[in-house]
Design an enzyme around this catalytic site. Structure first.
Site, PDB file in Angstrom:
ATOM      1  N   LYS A 145      10.719  16.860 -61.283  1.00 51.48           N
ATOM      2  CA  LYS A 145      11.735  16.272 -62.180  1.00 51.48           C
ATOM      3  C   LYS A 145      11.309  16.462 -63.634  1.00 51.48           C
ATOM      4  O   LYS A 145      12.130  16.785 -64.489  1.00 51.48           O
ATOM      5  CB  LYS A 145      11.932  14.780 -61.882  1.00 51.48           C
ATOM      6  CG  LYS A 145      12.742  14.522 -60.634  1.00 51.48           C
ATOM      7  CD  LYS A 145      14.220  14.329 -60.977  1.00 51.48           C
ATOM      8  CE  LYS A 145      15.154  14.592 -59.808  1.00 51.48           C
ATOM      9  NZ  LYS A 145      15.203  13.549 -58.823  1.00 51.48           N
ATOM     10  N   LYS A 228      17.110  24.644 -47.913  1.00 55.95           N
ATOM     11  CA  LYS A 228      17.568  23.272 -47.679  1.00 55.95           C
ATOM     12  C   LYS A 228      18.986  23.066 -48.181  1.00 55.95           C
ATOM     13  O   LYS A 228      19.346  23.548 -49.247  1.00 55.95           O
ATOM     14  CB  LYS A 228      16.616  22.326 -48.434  1.00 55.95           C
ATOM     15  CG  LYS A 228      16.990  20.875 -48.383  1.00 55.95           C
ATOM     16  CD  LYS A 228      16.084  20.056 -49.302  1.00 55.95           C
ATOM     17  CE  LYS A 228      16.430  18.585 -49.277  1.00 55.95           C
ATOM     18  NZ  LYS A 228      17.475  18.143 -50.161  1.00 55.95           N
ATOM     19  N   LYS A 231      22.307  18.462 -52.643  1.00 57.10           N
ATOM     20  CA  LYS A 231      23.285  18.347 -53.726  1.00 57.10           C
ATOM     21  C   LYS A 231      22.913  19.248 -54.894  1.00 57.10           C
ATOM     22  O   LYS A 231      23.735  19.968 -55.432  1.00 57.10           O
ATOM     23  CB  LYS A 231      23.394  16.893 -54.195  1.00 57.10           C
ATOM     24  CG  LYS A 231      24.381  16.089 -53.397  1.00 57.10           C
ATOM     25  CD  LYS A 231      24.193  14.602 -53.615  1.00 57.10           C
ATOM     26  CE  LYS A 231      23.382  14.007 -52.490  1.00 57.10           C
ATOM     27  NZ  LYS A 231      22.825  12.679 -52.726  1.00 57.10           N
TER      28      LYS A 231
END
Ligand code: ADP
Ligand code: TRP
Length: 363
Positions: A145, A228, A231
């Site tokens: 992040k 994967k 979103k």
């Protein structure tokens, strides 16, 4: 070792001195005290997709029969990316409607919105006192992040695992059904439990374990050839999607020019299709296409058509219920309120003990 009052377990008899192993134990107490506690949550950052369903929510539904389950919507966790105030409530209610549509039953499980239960924050504060900068900085999701949003490396992002630990430990949950990507956060939750117990010389918090059915966590692949479905990967099949849109997405799935020799190992993009088929279709269907792969007669078009059909079959009733629940705000509010009360009751009982253990006066 200090004896701590709290939820009685077989190991720790309750304050009346009997342990709950007697066969005549009434059902009410059996249900409340003997069932292991399960907790899990999802951030309201969009609609639920097939990865969330097979990797998490389907397990939530299966577990509610045998466990005392808490399922929540992690809206505080989503604040790390500063959502707009006007979106906050609706995003949480979207997930709430989707939870219900998937079969989480508010009569069997406690379903709540994280921000409705402020007790969590108090535990978060206590746990933060025992977590260290170095270990929080080493968590992979934090590092990722921080790399992706260098202008917004806020303290909430750093202490995300402590908030997650507070979510779990406030109900003294033993099992947490989450996907593989959450393993490091779960390790931090166990550390928080262990550390608290060690510091105060108590056996208060159980060390929560990742839970999945079978021997490994499921990972639903993307149909764009990526590892994967997610979103942020932008490759999702959402639970609310209709047949046409699902068929279109499956049709577009990346494939290759076909096997070049019998029984060949499948390249990743093809394996992804098979992985999805293994989960969404029947065993016979999977075996049929697997044989076709092995004898080199496979036609990807047929396989995709079948896969789309099977996904649509699973999702159609869920989709219908999503639409129903989403249009019933009154019911959603009622479920959220009932869940908040039950979750508060459980968290407040834990916090009462935690305050005593830490040394605060409890009135
Ligand atoms: P996303 O990656 O789409 O943002 P979240 O991080 O909100 O999804 O995940 C919510 C839950 O769903 C977690 O328990 C996570 O492990 C699970 N999950 C998400 N994507 C997948 C996937 N592709 N396969 C299996 N489980 C998944
Ligand atoms: N971190 C989880 C995710 O990103 C969401 C979450 C927050 C959670 N608190 C939790 C999951 C507690 C399980 C238990 O998907």
């Amino acid at each position: 070792m200090t004896f701590i009052e709290g939820t009685p377990t077989q190991k720790n008899p309750n304050k009346f001195g009997f342990s709950f192993t007697y066969p005549y134990l009434c059902k009410k107490y059996k249900n409340k005290y003997m069932k292991e506690i399960v907790l899990s949550g999802i951030r309201p950052t969009g609609n639920l997709h097939l990865g969330n369903y097979y990797g998490a929510v389907q397990n939530f539904v299966k577990m509610q029969e045998d466990y005392n389950c808490y399922y929540f919507i992690a809206d505080w966790h989503s604040l790390t990316s500063h959502p707009k105030p006007e979106d906050i409530q609706q995003s949480a209610r979207t997930i709430l409607a989707e939870y219900l549509a998937c079969g989480i039953d508010p009569e069997k499980s406690t379903i709540y919105i994280q921000s409705d239960v402020p007790d969590t924050i108090e535990l978060y504060l206590y746990l933060n006192m025992n977590c260290y900068l170095g270990e929080l900085e080493r968590v992979t999701t934090f590092k990722e992040k921080a790399r992706k949003q260098p202008d917004n490396v806020n303290a909430g992002l750093l202490t995300y695992p402590t908030l997650m630990a507070a979510d779990i430990l406030q109900h003294r949950a033993a099992k947490v059904p989450v996907g593989k990507d959450q393993e490091q956060n779960m390790e931090m939750a166990r550390k928080c439990a262990r550390r608290f117990n060690n510091i105060y010389g108590v056996e208060f918090f159980p060390e929560p374990q990742n839970f999945y059915f079978g021997d490994h966590a499921i990972k639903i692949p993307g149909l764009d050839g990526s590892g994967k479905m997610g979103k942020s990967e932008g490759n999702c099949i959402y639970l609310y999607e209709d047949a046409k849109s699902i068929e279109k997405k499956v049709k577009r799935a990346v494939t290759d020019s076909g096997p070049t020799e019998p029984n060949q190992q499948k390249p990743e993009v093809i394996q992804n299709l098979f992985t999805l088929m293994e989960i969404a279709s029947s065993k016979d269907t999977y075996d049929y296409f697997n044989e076709k792969w092995n004898d080199m007669s496979i036609r990807y078009g047929d396989m995709k058509k079948q896969l789309a059909e099977d996904i649509v079959k699973t999702l159609a009733p869920i989709r219908e219920r999503i639409l129903e629940y989403k249009s019933n705000q009154e019911l959603l509010d009622k479920v959220a309120k009932m869940g908040a009360e039950k979750a508060h009751e459980s968290a407040a009982a834990t916090l009462r003990e935690v305050r005593k253990i830490i040394g605060f006066k409890v009135y």
